[in-house]
Design a protein around this motif. Structure first.
Motif, PDB file in Angstrom:
ATOM      1  N   ILE A   1     -29.168 -14.089  27.971  1.00 47.51           N
ATOM      2  CA  ILE A   1     -30.302 -13.176  27.823  1.00 47.51           C
ATOM      3  C   ILE A   1     -30.054 -12.375  26.557  1.00 47.51           C
ATOM      4  O   ILE A   1     -29.046 -11.668  26.441  1.00 47.51           O
ATOM      5  N   THR A   2     -30.957 -12.503  25.601  1.00 43.17           N
ATOM      6  CA  THR A   2     -30.827 -11.756  24.347  1.00 43.17           C
ATOM      7  C   THR A   2     -31.701 -10.508  24.390  1.00 43.17           C
ATOM      8  O   THR A   2     -32.683 -10.440  25.152  1.00 43.17           O
ATOM      9  N   ALA A   3     -31.332  -9.522  23.585  1.00 50.84           N
ATOM     10  CA  ALA A   3     -32.110  -8.278  23.468  1.00 50.84           C
ATOM     11  C   ALA A   3     -32.531  -7.764  24.841  1.00 50.84           C
ATOM     12  O   ALA A   3     -33.716  -7.572  25.138  1.00 50.84           O
ATOM     13  N   THR A   4     -31.541  -7.537  25.703  1.00 46.08           N
ATOM     14  CA  THR A   4     -31.829  -7.170  27.088  1.00 46.08           C
ATOM     15  C   THR A   4     -32.703  -5.929  27.192  1.00 46.08           C
ATOM     16  O   THR A   4     -32.651  -5.017  26.342  1.00 46.08           O
ATOM     17  N   GLN A   5     -33.495  -5.903  28.251  1.00 48.90           N
ATOM     18  CA  GLN A   5     -34.376  -4.779  28.555  1.00 48.90           C
ATOM     19  C   GLN A   5     -34.071  -4.306  29.972  1.00 48.90           C
ATOM     20  O   GLN A   5     -33.490  -5.055  30.769  1.00 48.90           O
ATOM     21  N   THR A   6     -34.490  -3.084  30.300  1.00 51.47           N
ATOM     22  CA  THR A   6     -34.215  -2.563  31.643  1.00 51.47           C
ATOM     23  C   THR A   6     -34.842  -3.451  32.717  1.00 51.47           C
ATOM     24  O   THR A   6     -34.318  -3.567  33.820  1.00 51.47           O
ATOM     25  N   GLY A   7     -35.933  -4.111  32.378  1.00 54.08           N
ATOM     26  CA  GLY A   7     -36.586  -5.014  33.332  1.00 54.08           C
ATOM     27  C   GLY A   7     -35.784  -6.269  33.634  1.00 54.08           C
ATOM     28  O   GLY A   7     -36.120  -7.023  34.550  1.00 54.08           O
ATOM     29  N   ASP A   8     -34.723  -6.509  32.874  1.00 56.53           N
ATOM     30  CA  ASP A   8     -33.859  -7.656  33.159  1.00 56.53           C
ATOM     31  C   ASP A   8     -32.853  -7.332  34.257  1.00 56.53           C
ATOM     32  O   ASP A   8     -32.138  -8.233  34.721  1.00 56.53           O
ATOM     33  N   SER A   9     -32.766  -6.071  34.653  1.00 59.82           N
ATOM     34  CA  SER A   9     -31.841  -5.677  35.723  1.00 59.82           C
ATOM     35  C   SER A   9     -32.202  -6.402  37.009  1.00 59.82           C
ATOM     36  O   SER A   9     -33.341  -6.307  37.497  1.00 59.82           O
ATOM     37  N   ALA A  10     -31.262  -7.151  37.547  1.00 62.60           N
ATOM     38  CA  ALA A  10     -31.517  -7.977  38.728  1.00 62.60           C
ATOM     39  C   ALA A  10     -30.222  -8.692  39.087  1.00 62.60           C
ATOM     40  O   ALA A  10     -29.216  -8.594  38.381  1.00 62.60           O
ATOM     41  N   VAL A  11     -30.272  -9.421  40.196  1.00 55.48           N
ATOM     42  CA  VAL A  11     -29.197 -10.353  40.525  1.00 55.48           C
ATOM     43  C   VAL A  11     -29.647 -11.741  40.070  1.00 55.48           C
ATOM     44  O   VAL A  11     -30.768 -12.171  40.380  1.00 55.48           O
ATOM     45  N   TYR A  12     -28.793 -12.420  39.328  1.00 60.08           N
ATOM     46  CA  TYR A  12     -29.108 -13.764  38.843  1.00 60.08           C
ATOM     47  C   TYR A  12     -28.304 -14.767  39.671  1.00 60.08           C
ATOM     48  O   TYR A  12     -27.075 -14.708  39.716  1.00 60.08           O
ATOM     49  N   LEU A  13     -29.032 -15.652  40.314  1.00 65.47           N
ATOM     50  CA  LEU A  13     -28.434 -16.619  41.222  1.00 65.47           C
ATOM     51  C   LEU A  13     -28.446 -18.009  40.609  1.00 65.47           C
ATOM     52  O   LEU A  13     -29.420 -18.416  39.978  1.00 65.47           O
ATOM     53  N   CYS A  14     -27.368 -18.710  40.846  1.00 69.18           N
ATOM     54  CA  CYS A  14     -27.210 -20.083  40.381  1.00 69.18           C
ATOM     55  C   CYS A  14     -27.069 -20.961  41.623  1.00 69.18           C
ATOM     56  O   CYS A  14     -26.432 -20.558  42.604  1.00 69.18           O
ATOM     57  N   ALA A  15     -27.656 -22.146  41.598  1.00 68.20           N
ATOM     58  CA  ALA A  15     -27.544 -23.055  42.740  1.00 68.20           C
ATOM     59  C   ALA A  15     -27.448 -24.488  42.241  1.00 68.20           C
ATOM     60  O   ALA A  15     -28.154 -24.869  41.309  1.00 68.20           O
ATOM     61  N   GLY A  16     -26.603 -25.262  42.881  1.00 66.94           N
ATOM     62  CA  GLY A  16     -26.510 -26.685  42.592  1.00 66.94           C
ATOM     63  C   GLY A  16     -27.263 -27.456  43.659  1.00 66.94           C
ATOM     64  O   GLY A  16     -27.176 -27.126  44.845  1.00 66.94           O
ATOM     65  N   THR A  17     -27.998 -28.460  43.261  1.00 63.35           N
ATOM     66  CA  THR A  17     -28.743 -29.287  44.210  1.00 63.35           C
ATOM     67  C   THR A  17     -27.976 -30.560  44.489  1.00 63.35           C
ATOM     68  O   THR A  17     -27.539 -31.252  43.566  1.00 63.35           O
ATOM     69  N   LEU A  18     -27.820 -30.877  45.757  1.00 64.34           N
ATOM     70  CA  LEU A  18     -27.220 -32.151  46.117  1.00 64.34           C
ATOM     71  C   LEU A  18     -28.195 -32.960  46.966  1.00 64.34           C
ATOM     72  O   LEU A  18     -29.136 -32.409  47.549  1.00 64.34           O
ATOM     73  N   LEU A  19     -27.944 -34.249  46.995  1.00 61.74           N
ATOM     74  CA  LEU A  19     -28.728 -35.134  47.855  1.00 61.74           C
ATOM     75  C   LEU A  19     -27.852 -35.468  49.058  1.00 61.74           C
ATOM     76  O   LEU A  19     -26.767 -36.033  48.901  1.00 61.74           O
ATOM     77  N   ASN A  20     -28.307 -35.085  50.253  1.00 57.74           N
ATOM     78  CA  ASN A  20     -27.448 -35.287  51.424  1.00 57.74           C
ATOM     79  C   ASN A  20     -27.646 -36.673  52.038  1.00 57.74           C
ATOM     80  O   ASN A  20     -28.425 -37.491  51.544  1.00 57.74           O
ATOM     81  N   ALA A  21     -26.916 -36.909  53.127  1.00 55.46           N
ATOM     82  CA  ALA A  21     -26.921 -38.230  53.749  1.00 55.46           C
ATOM     83  C   ALA A  21     -28.307 -38.626  54.249  1.00 55.46           C
ATOM     84  O   ALA A  21     -28.617 -39.804  54.350  1.00 55.46           O
ATOM     85  N   GLY A  22     -29.128 -37.632  54.560  1.00 56.00           N
ATOM     86  CA  GLY A  22     -30.486 -37.905  55.006  1.00 56.00           C
ATOM     87  C   GLY A  22     -31.471 -38.035  53.870  1.00 56.00           C
ATOM     88  O   GLY A  22     -32.687 -38.063  54.080  1.00 56.00           O
ATOM     89  N   ASN A  23     -30.956 -38.118  52.648  1.00 57.22           N
ATOM     90  CA  ASN A  23     -31.786 -38.237  51.451  1.00 57.22           C
ATOM     91  C   ASN A  23     -32.647 -37.000  51.205  1.00 57.22           C
ATOM     92  O   ASN A  23     -33.739 -37.087  50.630  1.00 57.22           O
ATOM     93  N   ASN A  24     -32.180 -35.856  51.685  1.00 52.52           N
ATOM     94  CA  ASN A  24     -32.872 -34.599  51.446  1.00 52.52           C
ATOM     95  C   ASN A  24     -32.064 -33.741  50.480  1.00 52.52           C
ATOM     96  O   ASN A  24     -30.841 -33.808  50.441  1.00 52.52           O
TER      97      ASN A  24
END
Lengths: 114, 111
Positions: free
Chosen positions: A76-99
């Protein structure tokens, strides 16, 4: 065991600073890496990354994925007060049920001070 | 466009009381639906997901149950709430792809 680790857990910066948030993952049957922004309520989608080395960009936010080293960064460049938040990262996997299933990190709490 | 509705926004319930949280999706058909809980430490824990009417997969054994009586309706229930059920509950949907879209969440306090 599938896991996603984010760092730092929290960060305080001044308006105008540039920040880099890190996300490393160990996800079997990996399909994509997602970034979300969460303010007081629901996480809102920012980026989906599926290919290494291709930067995704939206305004002052950008993100890139390294599938060899198994990590992603959110800038995030040139941050602003509106950028205040929690940033979440998630990895997607394909399970045995193909979901698709998301493996979530704990998030980075960013506070931008005026 | 697709929208997801979740209610109520906040709920205070006594220990031992029942729970029913509802989530509905508009503007799409046959979505995958998800219930998450987010405790104070921020981590999102998947509780249940559903790929179709009457099809529920449970991720974590617990005091809660889920049902999908209609294509775009997902309900989270409990017969008797525990203190440990307190948290922020989020409903989400996807088209079967990687991205999940979230409702506004319900903040549940069990006292």
């Amino acid at each position: 065991e599938d896991k996603v680790v984010q760092s730092p857990l929290s960060l305080v910066v001044h308006e105008g600073d540039t920040v880099t948030l890190n996300c490393s993952y160990e996800v079997t049957n990996f399909r994509s890496l997602l970034w979300y922004k969460q303010e007081k309520k629901a996480p809102t989608f920012l980026f989906m990354l599926t290919s290494s080395g291709i930067e995704k960009k939206s305004g002052r936010l950008s993100s890139i994925l390294d599938k060899k080293e198994l990590f992603s960064i959110l800038n995030i460049t040139a941050t602003q007060t509106g950028d205040s938040a929690v940033y979440l990262c998630a990895g997607t996997l394909l399970n045995a049920g193909n979901n698709r299933k998301l493996i979530w990190g704990l998030g980075t709490s960013l506070a931008v001070n005026p | 466009s697709q929208t997801i509705h979740q209610w109520p926004a906040t709920l205070v319930q006594p220990v031992g009381s029942p729970l029913s949280l509802e989530c509905t999706v508009e503007g799409t058909s046959n979505p995958n639906l998800y219930w998450y809980r987010q405790a104070a430490g921020r981590g999102l824990q998947l509780l249940f997901y559903s790929v179709g009417i009457g099809q529920i997969s449970s991720e974590v054994p617990q005091n809660l149950s889920a049902s999908r009586p209609q294509d775009r309706q997902f309900i989270l229930s409990s017969k008797k709430l525990l203190l440990s059920d307190s948290g922020f509950y989020l409903c989400a949907w996807s088209s079967g792809g990687n991205i999940q879209y979230f409702g506004a969440g319900t903040r549940l306090s069990v006292l």
